[in-house]
Scaffold this active site. Sequence first.
Site, mmCIF file in Angstrom:
data_model
loop_
_atom_site.group_PDB
_atom_site.id
_atom_site.type_symbol
_atom_site.label_atom_id
_atom_site.label_comp_id
_atom_site.label_asym_id
_atom_site.label_seq_id
_atom_site.Cartn_x
_atom_site.Cartn_y
_atom_site.Cartn_z
ATOM 1 N N GLY A 1 -100.353 -112.655 12.968
ATOM 2 C CA GLY A 1 -99.029 -113.247 12.834
ATOM 3 C C GLY A 1 -98.243 -113.437 14.104
ATOM 4 O O GLY A 1 -97.349 -114.273 14.159
ATOM 5 N N GLU B 1 -95.142 -107.797 18.108
ATOM 6 C CA GLU B 1 -95.474 -107.772 16.682
ATOM 7 C C GLU B 1 -94.750 -108.914 15.983
ATOM 8 O O GLU B 1 -93.673 -109.318 16.411
ATOM 9 C CB GLU B 1 -95.032 -106.411 16.126
ATOM 10 C CG GLU B 1 -95.277 -106.177 14.678
ATOM 11 C CD GLU B 1 -96.738 -105.975 14.321
ATOM 12 O OE1 GLU B 1 -97.429 -107.002 14.154
ATOM 13 O OE2 GLU B 1 -97.182 -104.834 14.179
ATOM 14 N N ASP C 1 -91.927 -103.634 9.423
ATOM 15 C CA ASP C 1 -91.316 -103.211 8.152
ATOM 16 C C ASP C 1 -91.434 -101.702 8.004
ATOM 17 O O ASP C 1 -90.564 -100.981 8.449
ATOM 18 C CB ASP C 1 -91.818 -104.010 6.949
ATOM 19 C CG ASP C 1 -93.330 -104.067 6.830
ATOM 20 O OD1 ASP C 1 -94.041 -103.240 7.421
ATOM 21 O OD2 ASP C 1 -93.802 -104.950 6.112
ATOM 22 N N THR C 2 -92.498 -101.168 7.427
ATOM 23 C CA THR C 2 -92.585 -99.714 7.232
ATOM 24 C C THR C 2 -92.675 -98.967 8.561
ATOM 25 O O THR C 2 -92.257 -97.827 8.655
ATOM 26 C CB THR C 2 -93.799 -99.325 6.364
ATOM 27 O OG1 THR C 2 -94.997 -99.639 7.072
ATOM 28 C CG2 THR C 2 -93.747 -99.999 5.002
ATOM 29 N N GLY C 3 -93.277 -99.593 9.561
ATOM 30 C CA GLY C 3 -93.453 -98.960 10.861
ATOM 31 C C GLY C 3 -94.698 -98.115 10.977
ATOM 32 O O GLY C 3 -95.029 -97.635 12.056
ATOM 33 N N THR D 1 -97.972 -98.875 10.775
ATOM 34 C CA THR D 1 -98.992 -99.464 11.639
ATOM 35 C C THR D 1 -98.560 -99.427 13.096
ATOM 36 O O THR D 1 -99.339 -99.053 13.976
ATOM 37 C CB THR D 1 -99.285 -100.912 11.209
ATOM 38 O OG1 THR D 1 -99.747 -100.904 9.856
ATOM 39 C CG2 THR D 1 -100.323 -101.556 12.098
ATOM 40 N N ARG E 1 -98.480 -120.585 8.145
ATOM 41 C CA ARG E 1 -98.294 -120.142 9.526
ATOM 42 C C ARG E 1 -97.744 -121.253 10.411
ATOM 43 O O ARG E 1 -97.071 -120.983 11.400
ATOM 44 C CB ARG E 1 -99.621 -119.665 10.132
ATOM 45 C CG ARG E 1 -100.120 -118.350 9.610
ATOM 46 C CD ARG E 1 -101.320 -117.875 10.447
ATOM 47 N NE ARG E 1 -102.058 -116.828 9.781
ATOM 48 C CZ ARG E 1 -101.732 -115.547 9.787
ATOM 49 N NH1 ARG E 1 -100.645 -115.164 10.413
ATOM 50 N NH2 ARG E 1 -102.465 -114.662 9.156
#
Length: 169
Positions: A42, A94, A98-100, A102, A160
Amino acid sequence: MNLSREMLRSEEEIAQRVKQLGHQITADLEGREVAVLGVLKGSFVFVADLIRSIRLPLQVGFLEISHSEKSAFLTEILFYSSFRVEGTNLLIVEDILDTGITLAYLHEQLAARGPSSIRICTFLDKPDRRKVDIQPDYVGFTVPDKHVVGFGLDYQGRFRNLPYLTYVE
């Protein structure tokens, strides 16, 4: 799956913000070389535009991360560009934070390779979804908890190539 008619950010807004980020990174790291490491897939569009706005010597590499279907906490680096991290001013780029989980794993793995500094630049941030304590140094935009697409972000491999941001309903 339908695209929303609501545009979260226009092509012009994105271009302006990416230039601002590049200028800020240039000012913060003045006089130093930067090792830019993009997280695939991404981030590739964002990385391409961002590096053209950074007015410092730099090298660019990419890595790809795999997420386990069994657990949100199991992650593996699948592909890693072959450039030196040790002693560099590393900038992890990045697409979305979001959750962090990774990014925290990636930060830990890269810190073990001995860079002089590590900074995080994320195109999009969803702080309401954070599950671990990790904060980016540079944020393009904060977005709602929706599946955002465009400017490199996808939904099942599609969208994309949109030059603006919207979301999938």
